[in-house]
Design a protein around this motif. Sequence first.
Motif, PDB file in Angstrom:
ATOM      1  N   GLY A   1       0.826  -1.202   0.000  1.00  0.00           N
ATOM      2  CA  GLY A   1       0.000   0.000   0.000  1.00  0.00           C
ATOM      3  C   GLY A   1       0.855   1.244   0.000  1.00  0.00           C
ATOM      4  O   GLY A   1       1.704   1.450  -0.870  1.00  0.00           O
ATOM      5  N   ARG A   2       0.641   2.094   0.975  1.00  0.00           N
ATOM      6  CA  ARG A   2       1.396   3.344   1.092  1.00  0.00           C
ATOM      7  C   ARG A   2       2.657   3.194   1.929  1.00  0.00           C
ATOM      8  O   ARG A   2       3.310   4.182   2.237  1.00  0.00           O
ATOM      9  N   GLU A   3       2.990   1.977   2.285  1.00  0.00           N
ATOM     10  CA  GLU A   3       4.156   1.727   3.125  1.00  0.00           C
ATOM     11  C   GLU A   3       5.114   0.778   2.431  1.00  0.00           C
ATOM     12  O   GLU A   3       4.743   0.038   1.518  1.00  0.00           O
ATOM     13  N   VAL A   4       6.353   0.827   2.882  1.00  0.00           N
ATOM     14  CA  VAL A   4       7.369  -0.142   2.492  1.00  0.00           C
ATOM     15  C   VAL A   4       7.744  -0.915   3.752  1.00  0.00           C
ATOM     16  O   VAL A   4       8.129  -0.316   4.761  1.00  0.00           O
ATOM     17  N   GLU A   5       7.597  -2.215   3.689  1.00  0.00           N
ATOM     18  CA  GLU A   5       7.839  -3.053   4.852  1.00  0.00           C
ATOM     19  C   GLU A   5       9.196  -3.741   4.746  1.00  0.00           C
ATOM     20  O   GLU A   5       9.545  -4.291   3.704  1.00  0.00           O
ATOM     21  N   LEU A   6       9.942  -3.682   5.822  1.00  0.00           N
ATOM     22  CA  LEU A   6      11.205  -4.396   5.960  1.00  0.00           C
ATOM     23  C   LEU A   6      11.009  -5.455   7.043  1.00  0.00           C
ATOM     24  O   LEU A   6      10.710  -5.117   8.191  1.00  0.00           O
ATOM     25  N   VAL A   7      11.140  -6.716   6.665  1.00  0.00           N
ATOM     26  CA  VAL A   7      10.942  -7.826   7.596  1.00  0.00           C
ATOM     27  C   VAL A   7      12.267  -8.561   7.747  1.00  0.00           C
ATOM     28  O   VAL A   7      12.864  -8.983   6.753  1.00  0.00           O
ATOM     29  N   VAL A   8      12.718  -8.707   8.977  1.00  0.00           N
ATOM     30  CA  VAL A   8      13.952  -9.438   9.284  1.00  0.00           C
ATOM     31  C   VAL A   8      13.591 -10.545  10.266  1.00  0.00           C
ATOM     32  O   VAL A   8      13.070 -10.278  11.358  1.00  0.00           O
ATOM     33  N   GLU A   9      13.868 -11.778   9.863  1.00  0.00           N
ATOM     34  CA  GLU A   9      13.578 -12.945  10.693  1.00  0.00           C
ATOM     35  C   GLU A   9      14.856 -13.751  10.894  1.00  0.00           C
ATOM     36  O   GLU A   9      15.786 -13.670  10.092  1.00  0.00           O
ATOM     37  N   ASN A  10      14.866 -14.511  11.947  1.00  0.00           N
ATOM     38  CA  ASN A  10      16.009 -15.374  12.197  1.00  0.00           C
ATOM     39  C   ASN A  10      15.571 -16.599  12.966  1.00  0.00           C
ATOM     40  O   ASN A  10      14.507 -16.613  13.603  1.00  0.00           O
ATOM     41  N   GLY A  11      16.389 -17.641  12.890  1.00  0.00           N
ATOM     42  CA  GLY A  11      16.161 -18.815  13.706  1.00  0.00           C
ATOM     43  C   GLY A  11      16.797 -18.601  15.068  1.00  0.00           C
ATOM     44  O   GLY A  11      17.406 -17.584  15.357  1.00  0.00           O
ATOM     45  N   GLY A  12      16.645 -19.562  15.917  1.00  0.00           N
ATOM     46  CA  GLY A  12      17.220 -19.444  17.244  1.00  0.00           C
ATOM     47  C   GLY A  12      16.347 -20.104  18.280  1.00  0.00           C
ATOM     48  O   GLY A  12      15.378 -20.800  17.969  1.00  0.00           O
ATOM     49  N   THR A  13      16.685 -19.876  19.529  1.00  0.00           N
ATOM     50  CA  THR A  13      15.904 -20.439  20.620  1.00  0.00           C
ATOM     51  C   THR A  13      14.567 -19.702  20.731  1.00  0.00           C
ATOM     52  O   THR A  13      14.415 -18.567  20.268  1.00  0.00           O
ATOM     53  N   ARG A  14      13.617 -20.347  21.346  1.00  0.00           N
ATOM     54  CA  ARG A  14      12.296 -19.747  21.526  1.00  0.00           C
ATOM     55  C   ARG A  14      12.375 -18.629  22.553  1.00  0.00           C
ATOM     56  O   ARG A  14      13.075 -18.726  23.567  1.00  0.00           O
TER      57      ARG A  14
ATOM     58  N   ALA B   1       8.133   6.781  -0.536  1.00  0.00           N
ATOM     59  CA  ALA B   1       8.380   8.087  -1.134  1.00  0.00           C
ATOM     60  C   ALA B   1       7.655   8.246  -2.454  1.00  0.00           C
ATOM     61  O   ALA B   1       7.195   9.330  -2.790  1.00  0.00           O
ATOM     62  N   GLY B   2       7.550   7.184  -3.263  1.00  0.00           N
ATOM     63  CA  GLY B   2       6.926   7.283  -4.572  1.00  0.00           C
ATOM     64  C   GLY B   2       5.594   6.587  -4.624  1.00  0.00           C
ATOM     65  O   GLY B   2       5.047   6.139  -3.621  1.00  0.00           O
ATOM     66  N   ALA B   3       5.054   6.479  -5.826  1.00  0.00           N
ATOM     67  CA  ALA B   3       3.762   5.830  -6.035  1.00  0.00           C
ATOM     68  C   ALA B   3       3.915   4.497  -6.728  1.00  0.00           C
ATOM     69  O   ALA B   3       2.959   3.953  -7.262  1.00  0.00           O
TER      70      ALA B   3
END
Length: 394
Positions: A300-313, A379-381
Amino acid sequence: MRERSAPRRRSVRWRFTRLYAGLFLASGAAMLLVVGLFAGGSTVAVPGPDTPVTGNVPTAAAQRIASLEHQLAQARSRQNEQLLLGSGVGLVVMGLLSLLLGRYAAGRVLRPLRAMTTATRRITADNLHERLAVPGPHDELRDLGDTIDELLARLESSFAAQRRFVADASHELRTPLATMRVAVDVTLAKPGPLPEQTRVLAGRVRTELDQVDQLLDGLLALARAEHDLPAPEAVALDALAADALARRALPVARVLDAAAASPVLGHRALLRRLVGNLVDNAVVHNEQDGWVGVTVRTAGREVELVVENGGTRIDPGQVAELTRPFRRGGPERTGSGGASGSGLGLAIVAAVTRAHGGRLELRAREEGGLRVLVALPRAGAGTGAHTGTEGPTA
């Protein structure tokens, strides 16, 4: 589970309107009661036309007088009824009119409060220098506005003192740190053999100095994210993410998905620090032979940056505490390389996100590890592909 609905908002203006209308209707009803009492008390019983007349008055004349008095009494009764009916109709009309007049009067009275509310909502930590400056006579509303202005002045002074202290302390501590680092390097570079204990101690001191230097650098970045922002520009988060992954020798598997993501309007240095902190946090708090997934997408009107990693709970109750300075989420979040970090990484991410008008979401993954989402206004469309990272790739 269904979320509990928010309580209905009650308007003070309507409360004042109902108060004004209620007072008017009560006074009008009291006036009608008084009119009715006087009208009823003024009605006298008169003989009818068939009432026998005694005395010296002639019979025909007496009957005529009694008939006229009876007609007069009926006319007065009808007049009183019409008066009460007209007053009742007038009371209803004036009651409706009082609602409109009461709403207008309440709006005029509450107009300074609405102006103060709007101005107060506009003032944030970045523009504490602004004031309400309520005009008008020195009444209760003016006193309230002046009190809020004094509070804003104290907050501005406190915020400025805090930022100056962090910046000045960080700058001042760099000089003795540099001196100690040079002394350690000179000691290690001296010709001739050094005792093994001295060499180990010097290496340990050098490591601690590096961590303190990283801590000071983080404090400066945190203060810079909350004050003295540079001019914004169009920044491509996908390029920053690719650069962050390429510059770091990651001991884990990496996944980058950044297909046709739109740029965001922000400050390049702070956004580079944001992306770098997220990648570092995902690597440090990981597991042996783990993975890091980075996704940049337009939503939509946003840019999403998703960072995931493995590891302990991770305990979901501790996730909200991770964005506070010097919080590491417990002793179990140890890094794969032995470094635990300064505890400012996600705090800087949160500050940079707030400075750009974005939102930050942290969620503990059921399989273990952490999922961090940063959404910033684009910033843009342009449009981007909605892709995601489900896990490590072989």
